[in-house]
Scaffold this motif. Structure first.
Motif, PDB file in Angstrom:
ATOM      1  N   PHE A 108      -5.247 -20.717 -43.519  1.00 23.24           N
ATOM      2  CA  PHE A 108      -6.438 -19.927 -43.207  1.00 23.24           C
ATOM      3  C   PHE A 108      -6.223 -18.419 -43.329  1.00 23.24           C
ATOM      4  O   PHE A 108      -7.192 -17.660 -43.289  1.00 23.24           O
ATOM      5  N   TRP A 111      -8.307 -16.388 -45.822  1.00 28.27           N
ATOM      6  CA  TRP A 111      -9.741 -16.275 -45.536  1.00 28.27           C
ATOM      7  C   TRP A 111     -10.064 -15.083 -44.643  1.00 28.27           C
ATOM      8  O   TRP A 111     -11.218 -14.920 -44.227  1.00 28.27           O
ATOM      9  N   ALA A 120     -13.457 -14.386 -38.649  1.00 24.85           N
ATOM     10  CA  ALA A 120     -13.949 -15.713 -39.013  1.00 24.85           C
ATOM     11  C   ALA A 120     -12.812 -16.639 -39.423  1.00 24.85           C
ATOM     12  O   ALA A 120     -12.918 -17.861 -39.253  1.00 24.85           O
ATOM     13  N   ALA A 124     -12.417 -20.309 -37.912  1.00 28.78           N
ATOM     14  CA  ALA A 124     -12.347 -21.491 -38.775  1.00 28.78           C
ATOM     15  C   ALA A 124     -11.118 -22.331 -38.451  1.00 28.78           C
ATOM     16  O   ALA A 124     -11.193 -23.568 -38.374  1.00 28.78           O
ATOM     17  N   TYR A 128     -11.245 -26.281 -37.031  1.00 30.25           N
ATOM     18  CA  TYR A 128     -10.513 -27.373 -37.665  1.00 30.25           C
ATOM     19  C   TYR A 128      -9.391 -27.891 -36.757  1.00 30.25           C
ATOM     20  O   TYR A 128      -9.255 -29.093 -36.537  1.00 30.25           O
ATOM     21  N   VAL A 290     -22.575 -25.153 -40.644  1.00 24.13           N
ATOM     22  CA  VAL A 290     -22.436 -24.801 -42.063  1.00 24.13           C
ATOM     23  C   VAL A 290     -23.744 -24.226 -42.591  1.00 24.13           C
ATOM     24  O   VAL A 290     -23.747 -23.223 -43.324  1.00 24.13           O
ATOM     25  N   GLY A 293     -24.109 -20.830 -41.266  1.00 27.20           N
ATOM     26  CA  GLY A 293     -23.128 -19.980 -41.919  1.00 27.20           C
ATOM     27  C   GLY A 293     -23.549 -19.566 -43.320  1.00 27.20           C
ATOM     28  O   GLY A 293     -23.389 -18.400 -43.719  1.00 27.20           O
ATOM     29  N   CYS A 352     -18.269 -19.248 -49.461  1.00 29.78           N
ATOM     30  CA  CYS A 352     -18.648 -20.441 -48.695  1.00 29.78           C
ATOM     31  C   CYS A 352     -19.161 -21.552 -49.604  1.00 29.78           C
ATOM     32  O   CYS A 352     -18.883 -22.732 -49.368  1.00 29.78           O
ATOM     33  N   SER A 355     -16.194 -23.214 -51.379  1.00 29.14           N
ATOM     34  CA  SER A 355     -15.453 -24.025 -50.417  1.00 29.14           C
ATOM     35  C   SER A 355     -16.216 -25.298 -50.080  1.00 29.14           C
ATOM     36  O   SER A 355     -15.625 -26.385 -49.972  1.00 29.14           O
ATOM     37  N   ALA A 386     -14.783 -25.493 -42.729  1.00 23.70           N
ATOM     38  CA  ALA A 386     -14.579 -24.675 -41.535  1.00 23.70           C
ATOM     39  C   ALA A 386     -14.927 -23.201 -41.742  1.00 23.70           C
ATOM     40  O   ALA A 386     -15.496 -22.581 -40.833  1.00 23.70           O
ATOM     41  N   PRO A 387     -14.615 -22.562 -42.894  1.00 24.90           N
ATOM     42  CA  PRO A 387     -15.001 -21.140 -43.036  1.00 24.90           C
ATOM     43  C   PRO A 387     -16.503 -20.914 -42.919  1.00 24.90           C
ATOM     44  O   PRO A 387     -16.943 -19.980 -42.228  1.00 24.90           O
ATOM     45  N   ALA A 390     -17.481 -21.379 -39.369  1.00 29.78           N
ATOM     46  CA  ALA A 390     -17.072 -20.238 -38.545  1.00 29.78           C
ATOM     47  C   ALA A 390     -18.080 -19.104 -38.643  1.00 29.78           C
ATOM     48  O   ALA A 390     -18.431 -18.472 -37.635  1.00 29.78           O
TER      49      ALA A 390
END
Length: 539
Positions: A108, A111, A120, A124, A128, A290, A293, A352, A355, A386-387, A390
């Motif tokens: 991570f 990121w 973030a 993230a 996770y 998500v 986000g 995002c 990903s 997860a990003p 987040a």
């Protein structure tokens, strides 16, 4: 060029401070992940079925158990520094916990920049790392967490606009790790990245293409070589792997993956299980986070593009008006506090979206081809989503902060977070207890077999010498469940379909022996976690 350097380069002291705090926060999350795992899952937990197969490649864990076509050499590579010289399960789990924690940080860390909000990355990692099966497998000799971290790290580095040699090496290394652990996941991860490097103008370039291809080849090469050495080629190995896994075919197993969100570790078959809404709360929360986000990233990308244009205009004016005015102009734009993007190709929205696409690509084979389910199968998908999740959580925090009654908003988010942890943490601990009992049964069955002259234990001198010399153990076990781990605990070889050797004993649970073994002496296994264990020893 302005005194701040190229657009997107974080050289201002305030930006460096933000990045430093983000790294410290990420380190704190990783430390909490390790501590929670050690508290919830005992280090003395006996090795599981798959772990036994991987560990028995090394002489301290002899005899070697069958290494089937779907398995890869990635996990033996991870555990070799300990398993090659020590048979201590506790030491092995300590080593794996350290590896899993380091992998969480390295996965991570890339990121911190692409999302526009440095914190973030830590959020993230927390989303996770707070899932029960991720905590459970932190100390386990299993491939899925490392596949997930290789995947999320590779995507994060792929997003960087300046592909330096170190960045390209990181992309290749992450993909190589993911592919070495699980070649099918590596391929599913590489396809969207290759498509992005070939088709998306902002990311188009041979540097990214070669980095992705290099990582896939490096990770898949050991599997390909072994396919020709042991199985007669790639096609033959794939066919045998499909047979071992219950005949891969088009189907929908989404419901199966919903049922295993609270366990068991493997659902095969899954027809008798049901969905428990409370335990499946993450499947409800994740899409919401998500979606929020992506909405937040879209708005942030638009604002950042406008801020970038304004910053460039300010640079042009500053070159005419002098350096002091330039400094004052930049101070007038607080929206650039976290730094504008390096270029248009690294906006939070695009980060995002890429990903999320890779997450769906990795999940699709498990949801549409594999006839059984396990929570760990989708670990890379959870990590890659997860990003965006987040950013969604941070956007909800911003909404609560900006509301007329922020305390109510923060209280609601706090209760939701507490409820999430109240589901996930007990699941990690309870599944560890279930596994301790189930794996203890294998040792109890082995004790009964030893009492009746079958086997002599997996680590005595005779068995270890036999394994190292290539001579099979003198006893053979067959049964209807857990034959491989019971045979390992007993010091015998597991009988396989078509094996010409006559079994020394049958290990059965809640089943009757075949007609040719009904006259064999029957011995019940006492005090087992799961009832119904019986052994039949050949006279």
């Amino acid at each position: 060029m302005s005194p701040l350097g190229p657009v997107g380069r974080r050289t201002a002291p305030q930006s460096r401070a933000h990045l430093l705090r983000a790294h410290h926060l990420l380190l704190g999350v990783c430390g909490a992940f390790a501590a929670l795992s050690l508290v919830l899952v005992p280090l003395a937990l006996p090795l599981g079925w798959d772990e036994t197969v991987y560990a028995s490649r090394f002489s301290p864990y002899a005899p070697a158990t069958p290494f089937s076509a779907p398995r890869t050499r990635g996990v033996p590579f991870l555990i070799a520094p300990v398993a090659a010289w020590s048979d201590s399960v506790v030491l092995l789990r300590v080593w794996l916990t350290l590896l899993a924690t380091a992998a969480l940080y390295l996965g991570f860390r890339p990121w911190v920049r692409p999302l526009g909000r440095p914190s973030a990355a830590a959020v993230a990692a927390a989303l996770y790392g707070g899932l029960w099966f991720v905590l459970f497998y932190a100390s386990a000799a299993m491939p899925n967490h490392y596949t997930a971290m290789g995947a999320v790290g590779a995507v994060g580095l792929f997003l960087r606009s300046r592909q330096s040699p170190m960045t390209r090496a990181g992309v290749s290394g992450g993909l190589a790790l993911a592919t070495l652990m699980r070649p099918n996941d590596g391929l599913a991860l590489g396809v969207p990245l290759l498509a992005a490097a070939l088709l998306v103008p902002a990311w188009r370039g041979w540097s990214r293409v070669l980095a992705v291809l290099g990582g896939l080849v490096a990770g898949a090469l050991p599997w390909i070589v072994e396919a020709y050495v042991r199985f007669g080629g790639v096609g033959a190995r794939l066919a045998e792997a499909s047979e071992v896994q219950g005949d891969l075919r088009p189907l929908l197993s989404v419901v199966h993956h919903l049922t295993v969100m609270d366990g068991p570790l493997l659902c095969r078959p899954c027809d008798s299980d049901s969905i428990r809404p409370l335990s499946a709360e993450w499947w409800l929360v994740l899409p919401l986070l998500v979606a929020v986000g992506l909405w937040s990233a879209h708005g942030g990308s638009r604002r950042t593009r406008l801020a970038t244009r304004e910053a460039r205009r300010t640079d042009r004016e500053a070159r005419r008006m002098g350096r002091e005015v330039h400094r004052m102009a930049h101070e007038a734009h607080p929206e650039l506090r976290n730094g504008p993007p390096q270029s248009a190709d690294t906006t939070p929205l695009r980060a995002c979206l890429l990903s999320a696409v890779t997450a769906l690509s990795v999940a699709l084979p498990y949801l549409a081809l594999v006839p059984y389910a396990a929570p760990r199968f989708l670990a890379p998908t959870h990590a890659l989503l997860a990003p965006a999740a987040a950013l969604g959580l941070l956007a909800l925090v911003d909404v609560a902060r900006a509301s007329r009654r922020p305390r109510i908003g923060f209280a609601a988010l706090g209760l939701a977070l507490a409820g999430h942890l109240a589901v996930q943490l007990p699941l990690a601990h309870s599944n560890a207890g279930i596994q301790a009992g189930a794996r203890g049964d294998w040792a109890r069955v082995a004790e009964v077999l030893h009492e009746h002259g079958v086997g002599a234990g997996p680590r005595n001198d005779r068995t270890s010498r036999s394994s190292r010399s290539g001579t099979p153990p003198p006893c053979v076990l067959r049964g209807n469940t857990s034959v491989i781990p019971v045979a390992y605990a007993t010091g015998c070889a597991p009988g396989r379909t078509g094996d010409p050797r006559r079994p020394t004993a049958l290990v059965l649970r809640e089943a009757e022996p075949p007609p040719w073994a009904r006259s064999w002496p029957r011995h019940r296994v006492p005090d087992t976690y799961a009832p119904g264990w019986v052994v039949h020893v050949r006279p």
